[in-house]
Enzyme design. Structure first.
Site, short mmCIF file in Angstrom:
data_model
loop_
_atom_site.label_atom_id
_atom_site.label_comp_id
_atom_site.label_asym_id
_atom_site.label_seq_id
_atom_site.Cartn_x
_atom_site.Cartn_y
_atom_site.Cartn_z
NE ARG A 72 -3.81 -2.32 1.24
CZ ARG A 72 -3.60 -3.61 0.96
NH1 ARG A 72 -2.64 -3.96 0.14
NH2 ARG A 72 -4.36 -4.55 1.50
CG HIS A 76 -1.35 5.14 -0.09
ND1 HIS A 76 -1.98 5.54 1.07
CD2 HIS A 76 -2.17 4.20 -0.63
CE1 HIS A 76 -3.13 4.89 1.21
NE2 HIS A 76 -3.25 4.05 0.19
CD GLU A 95 3.43 12.50 -0.30
OE1 GLU A 95 3.41 11.26 -0.44
OE2 GLU A 95 4.06 13.25 -1.05
CG ASN A 101 -0.46 8.11 3.44
OD1 ASN A 101 -0.97 7.29 2.69
ND2 ASN A 101 0.12 9.23 2.99
N PRO A 168 -6.94 7.65 -4.35
CG PRO A 168 -6.60 6.00 -5.97
CD PRO A 168 -5.86 6.98 -5.11
CG HIS A 198 -7.56 -3.77 -1.72
ND1 HIS A 198 -8.62 -2.92 -1.98
CD2 HIS A 198 -6.51 -2.96 -1.39
CE1 HIS A 198 -8.22 -1.66 -1.83
NE2 HIS A 198 -6.95 -1.67 -1.47
CB THR A 199 -5.53 -10.65 -2.88
OG1 THR A 199 -5.73 -12.02 -2.54
CG2 THR A 199 -4.05 -10.42 -3.12
#
Length: 334
Positions: A72, A76, A95, A101, A168, A198-199
């Site tokens: 991720r 990001h 960030e 985050n 997103p 996302h698995t």
């Protein structure tokens, strides 16, 4: 039966086309198209990949949640001003400290790899390249296929928390998701493929519990949720319960990288709203169907496509040449 000259010509053309296609795929993996290339550190820091892999492997063995965290983190990072490790910089308005985050993990793994690399080849390997390698290694360590990572990125000089508004979001419509990906040069197939990451990993109840009780102020659950799956989610995230409790994004596959995520979407078992819409919206559903091998659809192999899409995303707004820098430590600009 003798093959006609026309048939021979068509067969030859078909073989040439197949050869050209395979060559293009190989070239796409070897060179990123953004000034990066496989083997960038071959002469300046030949041990870079093994050093990063060792750091990631040690961390994931100790804590499996590090793997989705690093994956991720790379996503990001690339979506905000390109893949430049701006997400690693410490500070109250960077960030890293921004809301989207807040639940990322694995920063210490990047720092550990950087520390080892600075001893082996000081001032050579960028933090952005370390993050790109760590994301790949996280996939491999959870059972996914490997891919060659083009390297040669330089680290960014700017990190603003306000820019995370462009990431997103968990409740984005498909049209918004498509636009955000298109703004980065990524198409609809890339979107569906990369969200398949996302698995592995989890989401906090706070991110999706609104779908379970009062979706869009209807006092009813989101109709995209399979009624047989709803009690399971409600048990994990009771109304008014612990908003920080973590729930697997891909039921039954929280630490195992594979294509089961798409089957769960088909059966109404998508956990966050933006994921569930990949099946309910026909624009993206056709790509989910291809990953599931639907009859009449040209199939897609998730492991292969994920590596391809990661290489493509990894070259979003890359800084190289004289742009950016090679940070001495990943948490601060030189």
């Amino acid at each position: 039966m003798e093959v006609s000259s026309l048939s021979k010509t068509l067969i030859l053309l078909g073989l040439l086309l197949a050869t050209h296609t395979n060559l293009a795929l190989v070239q796409g993996y070897q060179g990123g198209g953004g000034g990066t290339r496989v083997g960038f550190y071959k002469s300046t820091c030949p041990g870079v990949e093994s050093i990063v892999q060792s750091a990631v492997e040690s961390a994931v063995q100790a804590n499996p949640t590090i793997a989705p965290g690093l994956l991720r983190m790379f996503f990001h990072d690339c979506f905000i001003n390109g893949c430049d490790a701006s997400i690693l910089i410490n500070g109250p308005s960077t960030e890293k400290s921004a809301g989207p985050n807040a639940f990322l993990r694995g920063f210490e793994v990047i720092d550990a790899a950087k520390s080892k690399l600075e001893k082996a080849c000081p001032g050579v390997v960028s933090c952005s390249d370390i993050l790109a390698l760590a994301a790949r290694d996280s996939v491999v360590l959870t059972g996914g296929h490997s891919w060659k990572v083009p390297l040669g990125r330089r680290d960014g000089l700017v990190s603003r928390g306000s820019d995370t508004a462009n990431l997103p979001a968990f409740n984005d419509s498909i049209s918004v998701q498509i636009k955000k990906f298109a703004d980065k040069g990524l198409d609809i197939q890339d979107l569906v493929t990369l969200v398949g990451g996302h698995t592995i990993g989890t989401a906090a109840c706070a991110v999706f519990s609104y779908r379970l009780y009062n979706f869009n102020n209807t006092n009813r659950p989101d109709p995209d949720i399979n009624p047989s799956f709803l009690p399971q989610l409600r048990a994990l995230c009771p109304n008014g319960g612990n908003a920080l409790r973590r729930v697997a994004l891909d039921t039954g596959s929280v630490n195992s990288f594979g294509g089961s995520f798409y089957a769960n979407l088909k059966y109404g078992r998508g956990v966050i709203e933006s994921d569930a819409k990949l099946w309910s919206d026909p624009t993206t559903q056709r790509f989910v169907q291809r990953f599931l091998g639907y009859r009449g659809r040209h199939g897609l192999i998730f492991d292969v496509e994920f590596g391809r899409a990661m290489v493509k995303m990894g070259n979003v707004e890359v800084k190289n040449g004289k742009r950016g820098e090679i940070r001495r430590v990943c948490t601060a600009i030189n």
